[in-house]
Design a protein around this motif. Structure first.
Motif, PDB file in Angstrom:
ATOM      1  N   LEU B 157     -10.673   2.956 -60.694  1.00  0.00           N
ATOM      2  CA  LEU B 157     -10.368   1.978 -59.650  1.00  0.00           C
ATOM      3  C   LEU B 157      -8.960   2.214 -59.099  1.00  0.00           C
ATOM      4  O   LEU B 157      -8.741   2.182 -57.884  1.00  0.00           O
ATOM      5  N   GLY B 158      -8.023   2.463 -60.018  1.00  0.00           N
ATOM      6  CA  GLY B 158      -6.641   2.713 -59.603  1.00  0.00           C
ATOM      7  C   GLY B 158      -6.557   3.913 -58.667  1.00  0.00           C
ATOM      8  O   GLY B 158      -5.922   3.853 -57.606  1.00  0.00           O
ATOM      9  N   ILE B 159      -7.232   5.005 -59.048  1.00  0.00           N
ATOM     10  CA  ILE B 159      -7.206   6.205 -58.204  1.00  0.00           C
ATOM     11  C   ILE B 159      -7.868   5.906 -56.863  1.00  0.00           C
ATOM     12  O   ILE B 159      -7.393   6.316 -55.804  1.00  0.00           O
ATOM     13  N   TRP B 160      -8.957   5.160 -56.925  1.00  0.00           N
ATOM     14  CA  TRP B 160      -9.683   4.825 -55.693  1.00  0.00           C
ATOM     15  C   TRP B 160      -8.769   4.048 -54.741  1.00  0.00           C
ATOM     16  O   TRP B 160      -8.669   4.367 -53.559  1.00  0.00           O
ATOM     17  N   LEU B 161      -8.056   3.045 -55.296  1.00  0.00           N
ATOM     18  CA  LEU B 161      -7.145   2.254 -54.457  1.00  0.00           C
ATOM     19  C   LEU B 161      -6.032   3.147 -53.904  1.00  0.00           C
ATOM     20  O   LEU B 161      -5.683   3.060 -52.726  1.00  0.00           O
ATOM     21  N   LEU B 162      -5.511   4.004 -54.778  1.00  0.00           N
ATOM     22  CA  LEU B 162      -4.437   4.912 -54.358  1.00  0.00           C
ATOM     23  C   LEU B 162      -4.904   5.788 -53.201  1.00  0.00           C
ATOM     24  O   LEU B 162      -4.181   6.012 -52.234  1.00  0.00           O
ATOM     25  N   PHE B 163      -6.136   6.287 -53.291  1.00  0.00           N
ATOM     26  CA  PHE B 163      -6.648   7.207 -52.275  1.00  0.00           C
ATOM     27  C   PHE B 163      -7.063   6.492 -50.994  1.00  0.00           C
ATOM     28  O   PHE B 163      -7.072   7.081 -49.924  1.00  0.00           O
ATOM     29  N   ARG B 164      -7.478   5.210 -51.129  1.00  0.00           N
ATOM     30  CA  ARG B 164      -7.974   4.504 -49.937  1.00  0.00           C
ATOM     31  C   ARG B 164      -6.879   3.721 -49.245  1.00  0.00           C
ATOM     32  O   ARG B 164      -6.904   3.555 -48.039  1.00  0.00           O
ATOM     33  N   LYS B 165      -5.945   3.189 -50.043  1.00  0.00           N
ATOM     34  CA  LYS B 165      -5.028   2.206 -49.475  1.00  0.00           C
ATOM     35  C   LYS B 165      -3.638   2.757 -49.166  1.00  0.00           C
ATOM     36  O   LYS B 165      -2.851   2.091 -48.527  1.00  0.00           O
ATOM     37  N   THR B 166      -3.312   3.934 -49.674  1.00  0.00           N
ATOM     38  CA  THR B 166      -1.971   4.443 -49.391  1.00  0.00           C
ATOM     39  C   THR B 166      -2.062   5.631 -48.444  1.00  0.00           C
ATOM     40  O   THR B 166      -3.071   6.331 -48.388  1.00  0.00           O
ATOM     41  N   ARG B 167      -0.976   5.844 -47.712  1.00  0.00           N
ATOM     42  CA  ARG B 167      -0.904   6.975 -46.803  1.00  0.00           C
ATOM     43  C   ARG B 167      -1.009   8.282 -47.584  1.00  0.00           C
ATOM     44  O   ARG B 167      -1.692   9.227 -47.199  1.00  0.00           O
ATOM     45  N   TRP B 168      -0.326   8.294 -48.740  1.00  0.00           N
ATOM     46  CA  TRP B 168      -0.356   9.496 -49.561  1.00  0.00           C
ATOM     47  C   TRP B 168      -1.792   9.833 -49.986  1.00  0.00           C
ATOM     48  O   TRP B 168      -2.221  10.988 -49.944  1.00  0.00           O
ATOM     49  N   GLY B 169      -2.531   8.767 -50.380  1.00  0.00           N
ATOM     50  CA  GLY B 169      -3.909   8.975 -50.800  1.00  0.00           C
ATOM     51  C   GLY B 169      -4.771   9.540 -49.677  1.00  0.00           C
ATOM     52  O   GLY B 169      -5.610  10.411 -49.900  1.00  0.00           O
ATOM     53  N   VAL B 170      -4.538   9.048 -48.478  1.00  0.00           N
ATOM     54  CA  VAL B 170      -5.284   9.562 -47.321  1.00  0.00           C
ATOM     55  C   VAL B 170      -4.993  11.047 -47.145  1.00  0.00           C
ATOM     56  O   VAL B 170      -5.900  11.852 -46.913  1.00  0.00           O
ATOM     57  N   LEU B 171      -3.708  11.404 -47.303  1.00  0.00           N
ATOM     58  CA  LEU B 171      -3.344  12.818 -47.178  1.00  0.00           C
ATOM     59  C   LEU B 171      -4.028  13.660 -48.250  1.00  0.00           C
ATOM     60  O   LEU B 171      -4.495  14.766 -47.971  1.00  0.00           O
ATOM     61  N   VAL B 172      -4.086  13.130 -49.463  1.00  0.00           N
ATOM     62  CA  VAL B 172      -4.742  13.881 -50.536  1.00  0.00           C
ATOM     63  C   VAL B 172      -6.204  14.101 -50.190  1.00  0.00           C
ATOM     64  O   VAL B 172      -6.731  15.214 -50.314  1.00  0.00           O
ATOM     65  N   ARG B 173      -6.857  13.049 -49.703  1.00  0.00           N
ATOM     66  CA  ARG B 173      -8.275  13.225 -49.361  1.00  0.00           C
ATOM     67  C   ARG B 173      -8.451  14.192 -48.206  1.00  0.00           C
ATOM     68  O   ARG B 173      -9.362  15.018 -48.199  1.00  0.00           O
ATOM     69  N   ALA B 174      -7.532  14.107 -47.250  1.00  0.00           N
ATOM     70  CA  ALA B 174      -7.618  15.018 -46.113  1.00  0.00           C
ATOM     71  C   ALA B 174      -7.415  16.457 -46.561  1.00  0.00           C
ATOM     72  O   ALA B 174      -8.150  17.359 -46.152  1.00  0.00           O
ATOM     73  N   ALA B 175      -6.436  16.660 -47.449  1.00  0.00           N
ATOM     74  CA  ALA B 175      -6.162  18.027 -47.907  1.00  0.00           C
ATOM     75  C   ALA B 175      -7.326  18.566 -48.715  1.00  0.00           C
ATOM     76  O   ALA B 175      -7.626  19.764 -48.683  1.00  0.00           O
ATOM     77  N   THR B 176      -8.014  17.680 -49.449  1.00  0.00           N
ATOM     78  CA  THR B 176      -9.170  18.120 -50.217  1.00  0.00           C
ATOM     79  C   THR B 176     -10.250  18.655 -49.283  1.00  0.00           C
ATOM     80  O   THR B 176     -10.941  19.610 -49.597  1.00  0.00           O
ATOM     81  N   GLN B 177     -10.353  18.026 -48.106  1.00  0.00           N
ATOM     82  CA  GLN B 177     -11.365  18.496 -47.146  1.00  0.00           C
ATOM     83  C   GLN B 177     -10.924  19.745 -46.410  1.00  0.00           C
ATOM     84  O   GLN B 177     -11.694  20.675 -46.220  1.00  0.00           O
ATOM     85  N   ASP B 178      -9.667  19.770 -45.949  1.00  0.00           N
ATOM     86  CA  ASP B 178      -9.225  20.882 -45.112  1.00  0.00           C
ATOM     87  C   ASP B 178      -7.698  21.017 -45.181  1.00  0.00           C
ATOM     88  O   ASP B 178      -6.969  20.319 -44.489  1.00  0.00           O
ATOM     89  N   ARG B 179      -7.282  21.928 -46.047  1.00  0.00           N
ATOM     90  CA  ARG B 179      -5.848  22.106 -46.260  1.00  0.00           C
ATOM     91  C   ARG B 179      -5.130  22.567 -45.002  1.00  0.00           C
ATOM     92  O   ARG B 179      -4.043  22.121 -44.676  1.00  0.00           O
ATOM     93  N   GLU B 180      -5.758  23.527 -44.299  1.00  0.00           N
ATOM     94  CA  GLU B 180      -5.111  24.120 -43.125  1.00  0.00           C
ATOM     95  C   GLU B 180      -4.851  23.066 -42.060  1.00  0.00           C
ATOM     96  O   GLU B 180      -3.804  23.027 -41.434  1.00  0.00           O
ATOM     97  N   MET B 181      -5.880  22.211 -41.903  1.00  0.00           N
ATOM     98  CA  MET B 181      -5.752  21.184 -40.867  1.00  0.00           C
ATOM     99  C   MET B 181      -4.586  20.251 -41.191  1.00  0.00           C
ATOM    100  O   MET B 181      -3.786  19.904 -40.312  1.00  0.00           O
ATOM    101  N   VAL B 182      -4.476  19.851 -42.447  1.00  0.00           N
ATOM    102  CA  VAL B 182      -3.399  18.951 -42.857  1.00  0.00           C
ATOM    103  C   VAL B 182      -2.043  19.621 -42.614  1.00  0.00           C
ATOM    104  O   VAL B 182      -1.103  18.992 -42.120  1.00  0.00           O
TER     105      VAL B 182
END
Lengths: 259, 618
Positions: B157-182
């Motif tokens: 749950l903590g990781i989920w909140l971190l990834f959904r609710k923080t800017r940093w988490g959004v970046l992590v999810r984005a980088a997981t999908q496409d590093r080059e784009m980030v």
């Protein structure tokens, strides 16, 4: 003239979108046929149904009377269909000559040979093919060093390696400079005429299409809306409307032409 | 009924610990595309640190949880140090380099831990306030297990909140999908990657620290957990945290029940589940297509046939080598047999990876099958040595044919993981199946036939087999088959477009490489006179990878040079007390400073000499 390829009632839907709807055409021996249409018209879908990468929902494709639908791409290649890619696909760790030799090795079913030297097989034929596309001076260069236009010509040589009756070229000039485009298509047209290969190609560059295609098929939203020679297509009001936009520029051009 | 419920709860408690380490591994892979072999070390260090902190503070329940968190935080900082000094330099290297580099880190950690905490296993303190057991449906359940069952989902749950609710988490999810784009969007990647690695390390440290009331803290914790953690990550899908939790629960609960029916199964069960999942879903349960590849690699140069001068040097070297037993003592002769066996093994691995483009983390499987098949043929079936030398590699080839069928359906890291799974399954079988394989005691007394029993004669027998095998694979590399494999590696699309059945050719390449590795195993078994489960363990597979890397993956001569140097270094270094540290440092130096290995280094040297000469004459 005899017919090489007959496509009948090809249809393909992705989810709710009818990408290609009831598309039919014939291709004669030695014919250079362009498949054009705006983005999303279904060109690539058509193409992939011809070369076996997509299975149509309905319809049939016959190459010299033999059904192609349901046959794997590599078997279709063996039946005499060569292809080039929109973005070149070559063996980058090999030389230019070795790339052509690989196609010949596969054609002669020698891929499981463990003891010959690959570089010594079918050398002469490979060199001939390179000469055909004027790439002989690059034969021993690493493929990874080639300029993009040269890679396109190499792909053409590879596609001709098994003496195909039909060549499928998906946007052959994409990503090339205008002068290179003309040169590549002039070369292709010349080879087509000499070897009596039939070609289907998709293309965005209208200069290329009008300069070389014997016949043009226009797709829009998955349907064939027009068919004819370059000048017929130019004149066709429906094509002008959906494809070329039919805007002021075109009318001005027409007026200028009639004046 | 109560008993089964208790098993379920035990399974869930195990799942939580596995999830902590696997989620960190998965997050790190998702963003940085690094398969972190040292993740088990972070877990182990977390446990040791927590042991020391909790014992030292002695503050009751508060002290225990504080100690656990501080330990995890320190591990996070250690992670930062590793990321900044080592990993940052190899983000663009092929996955093989990254794996071997992190294995070097693992070796360094092993000795560092040994130096600080000693070789003794440590029995951790119980968690104050949670040291009893509750009776649930009549069965005693440790309170600490119940706490763990809650911690797993809480962390998720903590990781989920971190990834959904923080800017940093959004970046992590984005980088997981496409590093080059980030990167193209102007995100500071260095900072993002460091932070991700710290989070992953923290989770691993937390996982280790939370284990101390349940498990003795030992130096074997790193390797014993890493295999399972990899499996969890792969089953869940690389980069998916939810996947890691689901997979951890799946494996742990299955395991808790499976051991009731068949107690020996626990070693191989995770790997069997992984094999099944990957065959059905090539990217794991929650993984996305395209998640299997690390950084794109630069195309290698075309192969060249050896010139006349090179041939003469090679023949001279071979002649010297062939005469060496006459000159040197028996001890060195035995060492030279080791070199030849290692070389043949490395060449077979190179054929599969370098030529075939199939990175294997479990090539020892076929080496081991060859060794065990030889031992069993001689000891149990009474087959003579010479027929065995032909038959045992054939058995290894059959094993590779079987596992290869599954493996070639995948690519990249998933393929590598499935080869690892295959090796671990076989290792588990040899370890457990006492009456056939002797289990941990191995099979001893596998000596060559009488006429070949002297060290010198056996040297020549090994010479014929190994050099023959190496020659055969080099020849194959230049053959149409070798070219076809390289073609498939370069562009599968192009290969299919010129009528090549790429999967079938890869399958046959896999089998061939397996059979030759089996030949190396056979020669090995007779030269040592015994076989043990180690011969198909992870360490043996990694040795092969290091040899290939040390020599240089892009050159046919690479594995030959690499294996020679490796065996020599190993022979010298393993006599020292802290040899792992030295070995780890050597690995890191090679990966960081000479990523094209010895062969690449020599090539560059020659290129420079040629350039100087040309400059001189002009």
């Amino acid at each position: 003239m005899n017919t090489v390829l007959e496509a009948r009632n090809l249809s393909k839907a992705f989810g709710g979108i009818q990408a290609v709807d009831d598309f039919s055409f014939d291709l004669r021996r030695g014919e250079f046929l362009a498949l054009i249409g705006p983005n999303g018209a279904g060109k690539t879908t058509c193409f992939n149904m011809l070369n076996g990468y997509l299975k149509p929902d309905r319809g049939s494709v016959r190459l010299q009377g033999k059904e192609l639908v349901g046959i794997r791409p590599r078997k279709i290649w063996r039946m005499g269909v060569g292809r080039t890619f929109q973005i070149t696909e070559t063996f980058l760790s090999m030389t230019v000559l070795e790339n052509v030799q690989m196609a010949l090795i596969s054609y002669h079913r020698r891929c499981f040979d463990l003891f010959s030297r690959a570089t010594r097989l079918y050398r002469d034929r490979a060199e001939q093919l390179l000469e055909l596309v004027s790439m002989q001076e690059h034969a021993s260069r690493a493929c990874s060093e080639l300029a993009y236009g040269d890679l396109k010509r190499l792909e053409l040589a590879i596609a001709l390696a098994h003496d195909p009756v039909l060549l499928l070229m998906d946007e052959p000039t994409a990503g090339m400079a205008p002068s290179e485009r003309v040169a590549l298509m002039a070369l292709t047209a010349e080879i087509v005429a000499r070897q009596q290969v039939s070609v289907v190609f998709t293309e965005h560059d209208m200069d290329v299409v009008f300069a070389h295609a014997h016949r043009i098929l226009v797709l829009n939203r998955g349907e064939l809306i027009a068919e004819g020679t370059g000048s017929e297509i130019r004149e066709n009001p429906m094509v002008q409307e959906v494809y070329l936009g039919g805007g002021a520029v075109f009318e001005a051009e027409n007026e200028a032409a009639s004046a | 009924m109560g008993f089964y419920f208790a098993q379920l709860l035990t399974g869930l408690a195990n799942a939580s610990s596995l999830f902590l380490i696997a989620s960190g591994l998965s997050i790190i892979f998702g963003v940085t595309r690094i398969v972190n072999f040292a993740h088990g070390s972070l877990y182990m260090v977390g446990a040791y640190l927590a042991y020391t902190l909790v014992s030292a503070m002695d503050l009751g329940a508060f002290g225990f949880w504080l100690g656990v968190l501080v330990a995890a935080a320190i591990v996070g900082l250690i992670g930062l140090l590793i990321e900044m000094t080592i990993l940052r330099r190899i983000y663009h290297a092929p996955e093989l380099f990254q794996l071997v580099a992190t294995f070097g880190v693992l070796l360094i950690f092993q000795d560092a831990t040994l130096a600080i905490w000693g070789a003794q296993d440590l029995l951790g303190p119980r968690a104050p306030g949670l040291d009893g057991a509750l009776r649930i449906m009549g069965e005693p359940i440790p309170e600490y297990d119940l706490a763990l069952i809650a911690i797993g989902p809480l962390v998720l749950l903590g990781i989920w909140l971190l990834f959904r609710k923080t800017r940093w988490g959004v970046l992590v999810r984005a980088a997981t999908q496409d590093r080059e784009m980030v990167a193209a969007l102007g995100v500071n990647q260095a900072w993002l990657f460091s932070a991700t690695f710290v989070l992953g390390a923290f989770l691993a440290g937390l996982g280790g620290a939370l284990q101390i009331p349940r498990e003795t803290v030992s130096l074997q914790m790193d390797l014993s957990v890493i295999g399972e953690a990899f499996v969890i990550v792969v089953i869940g899908g690389m980069g998916s945290v939810t996947g890691a939790y689901v997979a951890a629960v799946l494996i742990s609960v299955l395991n808790a029940f499976a051991i009731l029916i068949f107690p020996q199964v626990s070693i191989v069960l995770p790997f069997i589940v992984m094999a099944i999942v990957l065959t059905l879903r090539p990217h794991g349960l929650f993984g996305a297509a395209g998640s299997e590849h690390g950084a794109p690699t630069e195309p290698e140069q075309p192969l060249r046939l050896m010139g006349e001068k090179g041939m003469m040097i090679l023949f001279a070297a071979m002649a010297v080598f062939a005469l060496s037993p006459v000159i040197v003592g028996d001890f060195t002769t035995v060492l030279l047999v080791d070199v030849m066996v290692a070389t043949l093994f490395a060449v077979s691995l190179h054929f599969m990876m370098g030529i075939g483009g199939m990175v294997s983390f479990g090539h020892a499987a076929y080496f081991g099958i060859g060794a065990y098949a030889a031992a069993m043929m001689v000891k149990q079936l009474g087959i003579g040595m010479l027929p065995t030398i032909f038959l045992a590699p054939a058995v290894a080839g059959a094993g590779a044919l079987f596992f290869g069928w599954f493996c070639v359906r995948l690519s990249g890291v998933y393929l590598a993981m499935l080869t690892l799974a295959a090796a671990q399954i076989l290792w588990g079988i040899t370890f457990q199946w006492q009456q056939f394989t002797g289990g941990d005691d191995g099979i001893v007394g596998v000596w060559p036939a009488g006429w070949a029993s002297s060290d010198k004669v056996y040297f020549y027998l090994a010479f014929v087999c190994c050099i023959g095998g190496i020659w055969f694979l080099r020849r194959a590399a230049h053959s149409p088959f070798g070219y076809t494999l390289r073609g498939i590696r370069d562009s599968r699309t192009r290969a299919e477009a010129i009528g090549v059945d790429s999967r079938f050719h890869q399958w046959m390449g896999f089998t061939l490489a397996g059979a030759v590795a089996g030949l190396a195993g056979t020669i090995f078994a007779f030269s040592k006179g015994s076989v043990f489960p180690d011969s198909l363990g992870i360490a043996q597979s990694i040795d092969g990878l290091i040899m290939v890397l040390l020599g240089g993956i892009h050159a046919l001569a690479g594995p030959i040079l690499g294996a020679g140097v490796f065996v020599m270094i190993e022979d010298w270094v393993t006599r020292l007390a802290y040899w792992r540290v030295i070995f780890g440092i050597i690995i890191l130096v090679v990966v960081l400073l000479a990523p094209d290995g010895i062969a690449g280094g020599i090539n560059r040297l020659f290129a420079r000499i040629r350039a100087v000469r040309k400059g001189g004459t002009a």
